[in-house]
Design a protein around this motif. Structure first.
Motif, PDB file in Angstrom:
ATOM      1  N   CYS A 309       1.037  -1.018   0.271  1.00  0.00           N
ATOM      2  CA  CYS A 309       0.481   0.379   0.203  1.00  0.00           C
ATOM      3  C   CYS A 309       0.864   1.256   0.204  1.00  0.00           C
ATOM      4  CB  CYS A 309      -0.870   0.009   1.607  1.00  0.00           C
ATOM      5  SG  CYS A 309      -2.450  -1.630   1.390  1.00  0.00           S
ATOM      6  N   THR A 310       1.314   1.680  -1.047  1.00  0.00           N
ATOM      7  CA  THR A 310       2.979   2.858  -1.195  1.00  0.00           C
ATOM      8  C   THR A 310       1.724   4.290  -0.689  1.00  0.00           C
ATOM      9  OG1 THR A 310       1.877   1.761  -4.025  1.00  0.00           O
ATOM     10  CG2 THR A 310       3.684   0.805  -2.918  1.00  0.00           C
ATOM     11  N   ALA A 311       0.853   4.481  -0.939  1.00  0.00           N
ATOM     12  CA  ALA A 311       0.581   5.531  -0.622  1.00  0.00           C
ATOM     13  C   ALA A 311       0.284   5.695   0.805  1.00  0.00           C
ATOM     14  CB  ALA A 311      -0.906   5.622  -1.707  1.00  0.00           C
ATOM     15  N   LEU A 312       1.089   5.173   1.237  1.00  0.00           N
ATOM     16  CA  LEU A 312       0.576   5.258   3.038  1.00  0.00           C
ATOM     17  C   LEU A 312       2.066   6.128   3.072  1.00  0.00           C
ATOM     18  CD1 LEU A 312      -1.070   2.175   4.388  1.00  0.00           C
ATOM     19  CD2 LEU A 312      -2.064   4.413   3.619  1.00  0.00           C
ATOM     20  N   THR A 313       1.820   7.134   4.648  1.00  0.00           N
ATOM     21  CA  THR A 313       2.846   7.887   5.184  1.00  0.00           C
ATOM     22  C   THR A 313       2.512   7.274   6.807  1.00  0.00           C
ATOM     23  OG1 THR A 313       1.555   9.702   5.640  1.00  0.00           O
ATOM     24  CG2 THR A 313       2.554   9.565   3.512  1.00  0.00           C
ATOM     25  N   PRO A 314       4.508   7.172   7.079  1.00  0.00           N
ATOM     26  CA  PRO A 314       4.251   6.930   7.953  1.00  0.00           C
ATOM     27  C   PRO A 314       3.596   7.690   9.444  1.00  0.00           C
ATOM     28  CG  PRO A 314       6.765   6.917   7.152  1.00  0.00           C
ATOM     29  CD  PRO A 314       5.794   7.880   6.486  1.00  0.00           C
ATOM     30  N   PRO A 315       3.683   8.848   9.382  1.00  0.00           N
ATOM     31  CA  PRO A 315       2.566   9.706  10.266  1.00  0.00           C
ATOM     32  C   PRO A 315       0.910   8.617  10.728  1.00  0.00           C
ATOM     33  CG  PRO A 315       3.708  11.490   9.676  1.00  0.00           C
ATOM     34  CD  PRO A 315       3.457   9.781   8.567  1.00  0.00           C
ATOM     35  N   ALA A 316       0.056   8.042   9.962  1.00  0.00           N
ATOM     36  CA  ALA A 316      -1.214   7.859   9.208  1.00  0.00           C
ATOM     37  C   ALA A 316      -0.746   6.583   9.932  1.00  0.00           C
ATOM     38  CB  ALA A 316      -1.235   7.707   7.789  1.00  0.00           C
ATOM     39  N   VAL A 317      -0.005   5.889   9.584  1.00  0.00           N
ATOM     40  CA  VAL A 317       0.716   4.214  10.341  1.00  0.00           C
ATOM     41  C   VAL A 317       1.241   4.435  11.977  1.00  0.00           C
ATOM     42  CG1 VAL A 317       1.318   2.134   9.479  1.00  0.00           C
ATOM     43  CG2 VAL A 317       1.458   3.845   7.638  1.00  0.00           C
ATOM     44  N   GLN A 318       1.435   5.279  11.936  1.00  0.00           N
ATOM     45  CA  GLN A 318       2.294   5.159  13.463  1.00  0.00           C
ATOM     46  C   GLN A 318       0.528   5.083  13.898  1.00  0.00           C
ATOM     47  OE1 GLN A 318       5.886   4.679  14.837  1.00  0.00           O
ATOM     48  NE2 GLN A 318       4.050   4.366  16.188  1.00  0.00           N
ATOM     49  N   ALA A 319      -0.292   6.259  13.610  1.00  0.00           N
ATOM     50  CA  ALA A 319      -1.689   6.675  14.664  1.00  0.00           C
ATOM     51  C   ALA A 319      -2.131   5.355  14.685  1.00  0.00           C
ATOM     52  CB  ALA A 319      -1.941   7.812  13.592  1.00  0.00           C
ATOM     53  N   VAL A 320      -2.309   3.975  14.231  1.00  0.00           N
ATOM     54  CA  VAL A 320      -2.664   3.523  14.093  1.00  0.00           C
ATOM     55  C   VAL A 320      -2.341   2.236  14.850  1.00  0.00           C
ATOM     56  CG1 VAL A 320      -3.807   0.774  12.614  1.00  0.00           C
ATOM     57  CG2 VAL A 320      -3.996   3.151  11.603  1.00  0.00           C
ATOM     58  N   CYS A 321      -0.705   2.640  15.121  1.00  0.00           N
ATOM     59  CA  CYS A 321       0.326   1.974  15.531  1.00  0.00           C
ATOM     60  C   CYS A 321       0.220   1.771  17.198  1.00  0.00           C
ATOM     61  CB  CYS A 321       1.084   1.673  15.257  1.00  0.00           C
ATOM     62  SG  CYS A 321       2.868   0.133  16.368  1.00  0.00           S
ATOM     63  N   ASN A 322      -0.115   2.971  17.405  1.00  0.00           N
ATOM     64  CA  ASN A 322      -0.048   3.495  18.374  1.00  0.00           C
ATOM     65  C   ASN A 322      -1.776   3.645  19.362  1.00  0.00           C
ATOM     66  OD1 ASN A 322       2.154   4.793  18.312  1.00  0.00           O
ATOM     67  ND2 ASN A 322       1.405   7.136  18.429  1.00  0.00           N
ATOM     68  N   SER A 323      -3.400   3.408  18.251  1.00  0.00           N
ATOM     69  CA  SER A 323      -4.377   3.227  19.055  1.00  0.00           C
ATOM     70  C   SER A 323      -4.705   1.873  19.513  1.00  0.00           C
ATOM     71  CB  SER A 323      -4.964   4.100  17.855  1.00  0.00           C
ATOM     72  OG  SER A 323      -5.121   5.540  17.577  1.00  0.00           O
ATOM     73  N   PHE A 324      -3.714   0.924  18.602  1.00  0.00           N
ATOM     74  CA  PHE A 324      -3.990   0.043  18.702  1.00  0.00           C
ATOM     75  C   PHE A 324      -2.527  -1.230  19.602  1.00  0.00           C
ATOM     76  CE2 PHE A 324      -7.229   1.035  15.304  1.00  0.00           C
ATOM     77  CZ  PHE A 324      -8.020   0.523  15.983  1.00  0.00           C
ATOM     78  N   PRO A 325      -2.520  -1.244  20.830  1.00  0.00           N
ATOM     79  CA  PRO A 325      -1.446  -1.886  21.215  1.00  0.00           C
ATOM     80  C   PRO A 325      -1.201  -3.420  20.657  1.00  0.00           C
ATOM     81  CG  PRO A 325      -3.005  -1.198  22.926  1.00  0.00           C
ATOM     82  CD  PRO A 325      -3.202  -0.977  21.525  1.00  0.00           C
ATOM     83  N   GLU A 326      -1.749  -4.491  20.509  1.00  0.00           N
ATOM     84  CA  GLU A 326      -1.675  -5.407  20.058  1.00  0.00           C
ATOM     85  C   GLU A 326      -1.077  -5.481  18.926  1.00  0.00           C
ATOM     86  OE1 GLU A 326      -2.143  -8.062  21.813  1.00  0.00           O
ATOM     87  OE2 GLU A 326      -2.547  -6.717  23.222  1.00  0.00           O
ATOM     88  N   LEU A 327      -0.557  -4.323  17.769  1.00  0.00           N
ATOM     89  CA  LEU A 327      -0.175  -4.206  16.496  1.00  0.00           C
ATOM     90  C   LEU A 327       1.322  -4.506  16.492  1.00  0.00           C
ATOM     91  CD1 LEU A 327      -2.813  -1.985  14.342  1.00  0.00           C
ATOM     92  CD2 LEU A 327      -2.118  -4.676  14.000  1.00  0.00           C
TER      93      LEU A 327
END
Length: 368
Positions: A309-327
């Motif tokens: 999914c090459t359109a994604l940027t680090p801040p957006a994906v990091q936000a998901v990672c921060n919201s879901f501690p099981e990731l």
């Protein structure tokens, strides 16, 4: 059986004694004499047969009338996936004997064997069937799905991955009769998995928990959003290779499926940061909104595949990672898959960040 009744004997003692000593002579337990295999109570025979592999059970069904009757009455799970030849004929000859089946695996790992006539036999005799694996049965046509719809309405788990000949009309018909479906694997069913079929599934199968739509490249946002609306209990959804879906699908899932634990978006290259932020915000919305999630579901997303999914940027994906501690991005518990996205190498889960800090602290201490 020579004396006594199944209800009056200690089957556990009999079972353990038979396993240790086999059939050597006469066995006396609980004032009941067993002279040979023919005298075994049905319950004990079934427990012994449960230790056998499925190919041996098939042979056992032909040993004698008593064994055949016992298997007919008690066998609930069976697999012919081991069969390299004549699976179609075996199904039509054996399945009528096993009318109490609840789990049946006919997965084909070798050459194509299964035909519509075999599935018709299953539909005619196995009305209690709940779990059926027909994966890689590329000879099957819509006739099989129509027969299953009318003969096996209790199905809760169906795997028809790789069955490329099924149509969306037949799948929609199946969904309208098999309303208890919870697990459905449609991977590679490029003709069956259309928006029309997904709308039928979302309308009739509201308890659906797991759906695999891998490489069903006709699926669009229309089908996925209908699933998000009609199947709020979805826990696992595989959309890998569904190249037509956009952020709208992910936003609908984030808002409509609070129990979602696993989401595969591999090669969905229309997905952008907007979808990621929607997932991240959904955790807050579900915890504080009207649809509170229970204690079992507090973990949120546990698996997310956004490879390619090459359109994604680090801040957006990091936000998901921060919201879901099981990731996790750490090697020990790798559940956030970002392969092929070189721009996302800076994304890390909380435990990876803590490990990195601890490592730096240890190095600093060692330097002094």
């Amino acid at each position: 059986m020579a004396g006594g009744s199944p209800a009056s004997v200690d089957l556990e003692v009999w079972f353990n004694s038979l396993i240790v000593s086999g059939d050597r002579g006469k066995m006396e337990r609980s004032a009941v004499a067993i002279a040979g295999w023919k005298d075994l109570p049905t319950e004990l025979l079934l427990r012994i047969l449960s230790l056998l592999d499925d190919s041996t059970v098939f042979v056992a069904s032909s040993v004698c009338k008593g064994w055949r009757i016992a298997l007919c009455l008690g066998l609930t799970s069976f697999s012919l996936s081991w069969c390299k030849n004549n699976m179609n004929n075996l199904v039509q000859s054996v399945i009528p004997k096993f009318v109490k089946l609840q789990v049946l695996s006919l997965r084909q790992s070798y050459r194509l064997q299964l035909e519509d006539g075999a599935v018709e036999t299953i539909s005619n005799y196995c009305h209690d069937l709940k779990d059926l694996d027909l994966s890689k049965s590329r000879k099957l046509s819509d006739r099989s799905l129509y027969n299953l719809a009318h003969g096996c309405p209790c199905l809760t788990k169906l795997n028809i991955s790789g069955c490329s000949a099924f149509s969306d009309s037949a799948l929609a018909h199946l969904a309208s009769f098999c309303k208890n479906l919870k697990y459905l694997n449609l991977c590679g069913c490029v003709n069956a998995a259309s928006d029309k079929a997904l709308q039928a599934i979302s309308h009739h199968c509201n308890g659906l928990q797991s759906l695999n739509l891998g490489w069903c490249d006709c699926v669009t946002d229309k089908g996925v959003t209908s699933l998000a609306t009609g199947c709020p209990n979805l826990r696992a959804l595989d959309l890998c290779g569904c190249v037509l879906i956009t952020d709208e699908s992910v936003i609908a899932l984030a808002n409509g499926c609070p129990h979602l634990r696993s989401l595969d978006l591999y090669y969905c290259q229309n997905i952008t940061d907007r979808a990621m932020y929607s997932l991240a915000n959904s955790r807050v919305n579900h915890n504080h909104g009207s649809r509170r999630i229970n204690s079992i579901d507090k973990g949120g997303l546990m698996n997310l595949n956004i490879s390619q999914c090459t359109a994604l940027t680090p801040p957006a994906v990091q936000a998901v990672c921060n919201s879901f501690p099981e990731l996790h991005t750490c090697p020990e518990r790798h559940s956030l898959i970002i392969s092929g996205c070189l721009s996302l190498t800076s994304v890390h889960c909380a435990c990876a960040i803590q490990a990195n800090r601890a490592s730096r602290t240890a190095l600093a201490s060692h330097a002094y």
